[in-house]
Design a protein around this motif. Structure first.
Motif, PDB file in Angstrom:
ATOM      1  N   VAL A 146       2.480   2.481   2.259  1.00 53.08           N
ATOM      2  CA  VAL A 146       1.488   2.016   3.235  1.00 53.08           C
ATOM      3  C   VAL A 146       1.694   0.523   3.462  1.00 53.08           C
ATOM      4  O   VAL A 146       1.829  -0.248   2.508  1.00 53.08           O
ATOM      5  CB  VAL A 146       0.059   2.296   2.753  1.00 53.08           C
ATOM      6  N   VAL A 147       1.725   0.138   4.730  1.00 52.96           N
ATOM      7  CA  VAL A 147       2.002  -1.238   5.128  1.00 52.96           C
ATOM      8  C   VAL A 147       0.868  -1.740   6.018  1.00 52.96           C
ATOM      9  O   VAL A 147       0.488  -1.065   6.975  1.00 52.96           O
ATOM     10  CB  VAL A 147       3.332  -1.324   5.905  1.00 52.96           C
ATOM     11  N   THR A 148       0.318  -2.915   5.710  1.00 51.63           N
ATOM     12  CA  THR A 148      -0.654  -3.516   6.628  1.00 51.63           C
ATOM     13  C   THR A 148       0.085  -4.368   7.646  1.00 51.63           C
ATOM     14  O   THR A 148       1.061  -5.039   7.335  1.00 51.63           O
ATOM     15  CB  THR A 148      -1.684  -4.387   5.898  1.00 51.63           C
ATOM     16  N   GLU A 149      -0.409  -4.326   8.859  1.00 53.39           N
ATOM     17  CA  GLU A 149       0.122  -5.153   9.942  1.00 53.39           C
ATOM     18  C   GLU A 149      -1.057  -5.874  10.592  1.00 53.39           C
ATOM     19  O   GLU A 149      -1.598  -5.412  11.610  1.00 53.39           O
ATOM     20  CB  GLU A 149       0.884  -4.291  10.944  1.00 53.39           C
ATOM     21  N   ARG A 154      -3.618  -2.740  12.198  1.00 52.71           N
ATOM     22  CA  ARG A 154      -3.366  -1.342  11.852  1.00 52.71           C
ATOM     23  C   ARG A 154      -2.665  -1.228  10.500  1.00 52.71           C
ATOM     24  O   ARG A 154      -2.139  -2.196   9.966  1.00 52.71           O
ATOM     25  CB  ARG A 154      -2.506  -0.679  12.924  1.00 52.71           C
ATOM     26  N   LEU A 155      -2.710   0.017   9.976  1.00 50.87           N
ATOM     27  CA  LEU A 155      -1.920   0.400   8.820  1.00 50.87           C
ATOM     28  C   LEU A 155      -0.826   1.348   9.282  1.00 50.87           C
ATOM     29  O   LEU A 155      -1.049   2.197  10.154  1.00 50.87           O
ATOM     30  CB  LEU A 155      -2.776   1.136   7.780  1.00 50.87           C
ATOM     31  N   LEU A 156       0.355   1.204   8.687  1.00 47.80           N
ATOM     32  CA  LEU A 156       1.453   2.115   8.939  1.00 47.80           C
ATOM     33  C   LEU A 156       1.770   2.855   7.647  1.00 47.80           C
ATOM     34  O   LEU A 156       1.806   2.256   6.573  1.00 47.80           O
ATOM     35  CB  LEU A 156       2.690   1.357   9.413  1.00 47.80           C
ATOM     36  N   VAL A 157       2.004   4.158   7.762  1.00 50.45           N
ATOM     37  CA  VAL A 157       2.311   4.988   6.601  1.00 50.45           C
ATOM     38  C   VAL A 157       3.715   5.544   6.772  1.00 50.45           C
ATOM     39  O   VAL A 157       3.989   6.275   7.732  1.00 50.45           O
ATOM     40  CB  VAL A 157       1.298   6.134   6.444  1.00 50.45           C
ATOM     41  N   PHE A 158       4.608   5.192   5.839  1.00 49.06           N
ATOM     42  CA  PHE A 158       5.981   5.680   5.865  1.00 49.06           C
ATOM     43  C   PHE A 158       6.165   6.756   4.796  1.00 49.06           C
ATOM     44  O   PHE A 158       5.665   6.616   3.673  1.00 49.06           O
ATOM     45  CB  PHE A 158       6.970   4.540   5.599  1.00 49.06           C
ATOM     46  N   ALA A 171       2.514   8.028  10.054  1.00 49.18           N
ATOM     47  CA  ALA A 171       1.120   7.998  10.496  1.00 49.18           C
ATOM     48  C   ALA A 171       0.705   6.551  10.705  1.00 49.18           C
ATOM     49  O   ALA A 171       1.322   5.623  10.178  1.00 49.18           O
ATOM     50  CB  ALA A 171       0.213   8.676   9.474  1.00 49.18           C
ATOM     51  N   LYS A 172      -0.367   6.365  11.484  1.00 48.62           N
ATOM     52  CA  LYS A 172      -0.921   5.045  11.750  1.00 48.62           C
ATOM     53  C   LYS A 172      -2.441   5.118  11.678  1.00 48.62           C
ATOM     54  O   LYS A 172      -3.040   6.104  12.089  1.00 48.62           O
ATOM     55  CB  LYS A 172      -0.500   4.535  13.134  1.00 48.62           C
ATOM     56  N   LEU A 173      -3.062   4.070  11.149  1.00 51.12           N
ATOM     57  CA  LEU A 173      -4.512   3.940  11.156  1.00 51.12           C
ATOM     58  C   LEU A 173      -4.857   2.689  11.949  1.00 51.12           C
ATOM     59  O   LEU A 173      -4.400   1.591  11.614  1.00 51.12           O
ATOM     60  CB  LEU A 173      -5.075   3.819   9.738  1.00 51.12           C
ATOM     61  N   ALA A 178     -12.456  -3.234  14.814  1.00 48.40           N
ATOM     62  CA  ALA A 178     -13.130  -4.067  13.816  1.00 48.40           C
ATOM     63  C   ALA A 178     -13.019  -5.536  14.200  1.00 48.40           C
ATOM     64  O   ALA A 178     -12.152  -5.930  14.986  1.00 48.40           O
ATOM     65  CB  ALA A 178     -12.521  -3.840  12.437  1.00 48.40           C
ATOM     66  N   SER A 179     -13.911  -6.365  13.625  1.00 49.91           N
ATOM     67  CA  SER A 179     -13.891  -7.790  13.941  1.00 49.91           C
ATOM     68  C   SER A 179     -12.899  -8.557  13.071  1.00 49.91           C
ATOM     69  O   SER A 179     -12.743  -9.761  13.229  1.00 49.91           O
ATOM     70  CB  SER A 179     -15.293  -8.390  13.784  1.00 49.91           C
ATOM     71  N   ASP A 180     -12.239  -7.880  12.148  1.00 53.87           N
ATOM     72  CA  ASP A 180     -11.113  -8.455  11.406  1.00 53.87           C
ATOM     73  C   ASP A 180     -10.117  -7.336  11.146  1.00 53.87           C
ATOM     74  O   ASP A 180     -10.383  -6.168  11.430  1.00 53.87           O
ATOM     75  CB  ASP A 180     -11.578  -9.090  10.100  1.00 53.87           C
ATOM     76  N   THR A 181      -8.978  -7.694  10.589  1.00 54.55           N
ATOM     77  CA  THR A 181      -7.890  -6.739  10.456  1.00 54.55           C
ATOM     78  C   THR A 181      -7.561  -6.492   8.991  1.00 54.55           C
ATOM     79  O   THR A 181      -7.918  -7.289   8.119  1.00 54.55           O
ATOM     80  CB  THR A 181      -6.627  -7.257  11.174  1.00 54.55           C
ATOM     81  N   PRO A 182      -6.858  -5.404   8.674  1.00 51.64           N
ATOM     82  CA  PRO A 182      -6.494  -5.139   7.281  1.00 51.64           C
ATOM     83  C   PRO A 182      -5.439  -6.112   6.782  1.00 51.64           C
ATOM     84  O   PRO A 182      -4.441  -6.363   7.462  1.00 51.64           O
ATOM     85  CB  PRO A 182      -5.955  -3.701   7.337  1.00 51.64           C
ATOM     86  N   HIS A 183      -5.677  -6.664   5.584  1.00 51.38           N
ATOM     87  CA  HIS A 183      -4.755  -7.646   5.018  1.00 51.38           C
ATOM     88  C   HIS A 183      -3.984  -7.094   3.825  1.00 51.38           C
ATOM     89  O   HIS A 183      -2.818  -7.403   3.646  1.00 51.38           O
ATOM     90  CB  HIS A 183      -5.510  -8.908   4.600  1.00 51.38           C
TER      91      HIS A 183
END
Length: 249
Positions: A146-149, A154-158, A171-173, A178-183
């Motif tokens: 799982v990679v945060t971007e 978004r999150l990317l799942v390889f 997959a992508k999440l 949201a008012s902030d992003t995944p870190h």
């Protein structure tokens, strides 16, 4: 064994350690400034850390672009990678370790996730398209990366077990609402995925296979790095907020 390691303790390039079962204050595990030559333009600035199955500490240094591995007693420092196809790595941010010993390293500046096989001395790239990768996590069974971007919210799942995706996300999440992003992201022992939402001060918990949000914790301050372990969530964020923890439900 209950010891928490954290980057840039007291000054850049040092790694601190804190025994979570004792009341003693943190101590310095190692000062990499004594091991690695750096320059003002590219001074040591550690980011991601992970402990491998042999108790060695693997770290990504954003300042020098080096991926290091440190022995359990801090008597030996190895450079696992600092270049790819003859070009020096510009910057590396986070590391994640698969059960088979493969090291994954994010580089937002270069738009890639590197895959390092230390025993073979081999470095290659996971992704086909550019991704501005930051946080990394590998599922306990080693099947997913799982990679945060943050820039794309978004999150990317390889998939690490199915080559049919050919370096593209399985997959992508999306977090663009949201008012902030995944870190940052991290799995707990049971395989639940924890997502740090930066200045929002929230940590989302997902059942990844079902793509289902199970719970959200408000941790009362920014959260950019996290680690769930044995019923406790450790996290950090902000320049003055230090390391904090909460008990998990």
């Amino acid at each position: 064994s209950g010891v928490l390691y954290f980057a840039n303790y007291l000054r850049s390039g040092t790694i601190g350690q804190y025994n979570t079962t004792e009341l003693a204050p943190p101590t310095t595990f190692i000062d990499l400034n004594e091991w690695i030559t750096s320059f003002k333009k590219n001074s040591l600035n550690l980011h991601g850390l992970a402990v491998d199955s042999e108790g060695r500490l693997v770290g990504a240094d954003a300042g020098t672009g080096k991926v290091v591995r440190i022995s359990p007693n801090a008597s030996k420092v190895e450079i696992l990678a600092d270049s790819y196809q003859g070009m020096l790595l510009q910057s590396v941010h986070d590391v994640a370790l698969s059960p088979d010993g493969t090291v994954y390293v994010s580089s937002a500046e270069e738009g890639v996730v590197y895959r390092i096989q230390p025993d073979e001395g081999k470095v290659d790239i996971v992704n086909q398209d550019l991704i501005w990768a930051d946080g990394l996590a590998i599922s306990p069974d080693g099947s997913r990366l799982v990679v945060t971007e943050p820039d794309a919210a978004r999150l990317l799942v390889f998939s690490l077990q199915n080559d049919s995706f050919g370096g593209f996300p399985a997959a992508k999440l999306d977090f663009s609402d949201a008012s902030d992003t995944p870190h940052d992201v991290a799995f707990d022992e049971s395989g639940l995925l924890y997502v740090a939402m930066g200045n929002l001060g929230l940590v989302h918990v997902f059942d990844l296979p079902e793509n289902r949000l199970l719970q959200t914790y408000d941790v009362g301050g920014s959260v950019n790095r996290l680690l769930p372990s044995n019923g406790t969530l450790w996290f950090s964020g902000g320049k003055t907020e230090g390391l904090r923890s909460i008990r998990l439900n």
